[in-house]
Design a protein around this motif. Structure first.
Motif, PDB file in Angstrom:
ATOM      1  N   PRO A 106      73.113  36.789  19.149  1.00  0.00           N
ATOM      2  CA  PRO A 106      71.795  36.393  18.655  1.00  0.00           C
ATOM      3  C   PRO A 106      71.807  35.831  17.242  1.00  0.00           C
ATOM      4  O   PRO A 106      70.903  35.100  16.853  1.00  0.00           O
ATOM      5  N   TRP A 153      64.719  34.754  13.765  1.00  0.00           N
ATOM      6  CA  TRP A 153      63.985  34.702  15.024  1.00  0.00           C
ATOM      7  C   TRP A 153      62.508  35.044  14.806  1.00  0.00           C
ATOM      8  O   TRP A 153      62.183  35.978  14.084  1.00  0.00           O
ATOM      9  N   PRO A 191      65.199  38.547  20.142  1.00  0.00           N
ATOM     10  CA  PRO A 191      66.080  37.657  20.898  1.00  0.00           C
ATOM     11  C   PRO A 191      66.218  38.020  22.370  1.00  0.00           C
ATOM     12  O   PRO A 191      66.319  37.128  23.226  1.00  0.00           O
ATOM     13  N   TYR A 198      60.802  31.951  25.042  1.00  0.00           N
ATOM     14  CA  TYR A 198      61.747  32.172  23.948  1.00  0.00           C
ATOM     15  C   TYR A 198      62.652  33.362  24.256  1.00  0.00           C
ATOM     16  O   TYR A 198      62.205  34.381  24.774  1.00  0.00           O
ATOM     17  N   ARG A 227      67.245  34.630  23.790  1.00  0.00           N
ATOM     18  CA  ARG A 227      68.636  34.210  23.902  1.00  0.00           C
ATOM     19  C   ARG A 227      69.018  34.110  25.379  1.00  0.00           C
ATOM     20  O   ARG A 227      68.859  35.059  26.137  1.00  0.00           O
ATOM     21  N   ALA A 265      68.852  30.305  16.476  1.00  0.00           N
ATOM     22  CA  ALA A 265      67.699  31.202  16.541  1.00  0.00           C
ATOM     23  C   ALA A 265      66.544  30.486  17.229  1.00  0.00           C
ATOM     24  O   ALA A 265      66.435  29.259  17.199  1.00  0.00           O
ATOM     25  N   ASN A 266      65.684  31.267  17.869  1.00  0.00           N
ATOM     26  CA  ASN A 266      64.501  30.757  18.542  1.00  0.00           C
ATOM     27  C   ASN A 266      64.838  29.804  19.695  1.00  0.00           C
ATOM     28  O   ASN A 266      64.136  28.815  19.935  1.00  0.00           O
ATOM     29  N   GLU A 267      65.913  30.123  20.410  1.00  0.00           N
ATOM     30  CA  GLU A 267      66.229  29.394  21.639  1.00  0.00           C
ATOM     31  C   GLU A 267      65.053  29.486  22.604  1.00  0.00           C
ATOM     32  O   GLU A 267      64.414  30.532  22.721  1.00  0.00           O
ATOM     33  N   SER A 268      64.761  28.366  23.294  1.00  0.00           N
ATOM     34  CA  SER A 268      63.603  28.399  24.184  1.00  0.00           C
ATOM     35  C   SER A 268      63.765  27.421  25.338  1.00  0.00           C
ATOM     36  O   SER A 268      64.587  26.505  25.308  1.00  0.00           O
TER      37      SER A 268
END
Length: 471
Positions: free
Chosen positions: A113, A119, A123, A134, A136, A442-445
């Protein structure tokens, strides 16, 4: 979505875009809920992380596939010369007579993460906000798993026993760790994974609302460069001036990798053919988050610089940190370099060219060593092949707009292994990401609208292959 009549879309199949779309939509809430459950499991294949979570992730994926009615579901890993591979999930559905077999690839392991302070959400708690999910792995690549699963569910709901395409799910468990046992795994289970068409759901689309089929990948090599200038550290006041420290000389060496325009200047690295796709600079700047004041490197179109020309990045350096700095001339410094190679470049010749460049440009007579690392070949798809034509049709039908045939600046080294071991298979690289998915960051979406379309596109592709018989 297009409004093409069902009967005109897939002749002889009794099914079309509208019917499959209804089936996908009826299950979309269930599909997203299952994706959220998968995101909650922090399965990371790096040695520093708890391996039991990776095992739990594999078990959860296996349960999803069993829930689709697949009886032959296995969790497999191998020991490749002392390297224990991550747990892969393999599930099979045999082909009916005269129907092709399709291998559906994705991976269930995720990136660490990183800094939790970056974030906006937890995560490993999948969180919906403004049409995006949103977390990981929400995009990379647990959405790929659920695109495969959702497509099969829609086909079973509509075609039932008339769906005769053979399917082999191959959900890898070590991709984010570099797939260290992938080649050995393929060689061990070569017949188990054999297929006529391979769909790799680990790429992205052109932008939100515009799908893409990835038609080329750059290759890659990496290496570690170590520079030594002193037998040991010495006082910078007593000896500084006549002697330049190792970090300074390493910086001078690194500077030789690019010309004044920022293009790679390593003799022997080649460029590929010019690409017809246009990638506007304004769009690239927004997608990459490059600062307004930063001049873009290289020459030619943005698409060519991304897909058809080499790139070289410094991805790590071993020098004292600012916090631990002292008035000392540093004797040695190291850097890890990560070049990306244009399609058509042989990785071994690229590695040799890099080594020769480093030796030729060693500054001030410093001792320089070059340690080769990973190698991976580039990929170029045959877009005239039947499966590629079917995929492009399916993408256009699902999104209701013409798909882009796009290269990708990144590399998927195991594609070369698939190409070599299954030379007759047609390989399709698809995905669910968009430029703001922020995979590895960070902040994968995941954009949920495009995810729905990706599920539908894969269902349409498989239905088309089912109607056509052998691919």
């Amino acid at each position: 979505m297009t409004s093409t009549p069902d009967s005109a879309v897939l002749p002889g199949s009794g099914i079309g875009v509208d019917a499959l779309a209804r089936a996908v939509d009826a299950r979309m809430g269930e599909t997203i809920a299952t994706l959220k459950d998968l995101v909650a499991i922090p399965g990371i294949a790096w040695a520093a992380f708890n391996p039991s979570e990776l095992a739990r992730s594999a078990e959860a994926v296996a349960a999803v596939l069993r829930g689709l009615g697949l009886d032959d579901v296995r969790i497999l890993s191998i020991d490749d010369g002392g390297t224990q591979g991550g747990p892969a999930v393999v599930a099979r559905r045999p082909a009916a007579a005269g129907k092709p077999t399709v291998l559906l690839y994705a991976h269930h392991d995720v990136q660490p993460p990183g800094d939790a302070r970056l974030w906006a959400t937890e995560p490993f708690t999948a969180t919906e906000s403004v049409g995006r999910l949103y977390g990981r792995g929400a995009a990379d690549d647990k959405a790929g798993i659920m695109a495969h699963a959702g497509a099969l569910r829609a086909l079973l709901d509509t075609l039932g026993e008339d769906f005769g395409v053979g399917l082999t799910f191959f959900i890898e468990g070590e991709e984010e760790a570099g797939s260290p046992t992938f080649r050995a795994f393929l060689e061990t289970h070569r017949e188990l994974l054999r297929a006529d068409v391979i769909v790799v759901a680990d790429s992205g689309n052109w932008k939100v609302g515009v799908p893409a089929l990835t038609t080329s990948l750059r290759g890659l090599v990496d290496a570690t460069v170590e520079l030594r200038v002193l037998g040991h550290a010495v006082h910078s006041g007593m000896f500084g001036g006549p002697v330049l420290d190792a970090p300074t000389l390493l910086a001078r060496l690194i500077a030789t990798f690019h010309d004044q325009d920022g293009a790679v200047a390593v003799e022997g690295l080649v460029a590929g053919d010019t690409d017809a796709v246009e990638y506007a600079e304004a769009d690239f700047r927004q997608d990459s988050s490059v600062l307004d004041t930063v001049r873009l490197a290289g020459t030619g179109s943005i698409a060519d610089r991304l897909w058809n020309k080499p790139a070289l990045s410094v991805i790590g350096m071993d020098v004292p940190s600012v916090e631990l700095a002292s008035n000392t001339l540093i004797p040695t410094a190291r850097a890890k370099i990560s070049p990306r190679l244009a399609p058509g470049q042989d990785p071994a010749s690229a590695m040799a060219a890099l080594a020769a460049h480093v030796e030729r440009h060693a500054p001030f007579g410093a001792q320089v060593s070059f340690t080769p690392g990973e190698q991976g070949r580039a990929f170029a798809a045959d877009t005239a092949a039947p499966a590629a034509r079917a995929a492009l049709w399916a993408l256009g039908a699902a999104w209701g707009t013409e798909p882009v045939q796009a290269g990708m600046g990144g590399s998927i080294p195991f594609i070369a292994d698939l190409t070599e071991l299954y030379p007759q298979a047609q390989i399709l690289i698809t995905g669910v990401e968009d430029p703001d998915s922020r995979a590895h960051s960070a902040n994968e979406s995941l954009h949920l609208g495009d995810f729905r379309n990706a599920v539908l596109a894969e269902a349409l592709l498989l239905a088309r292959l089912n109607a056509a018989g052998q691919a």
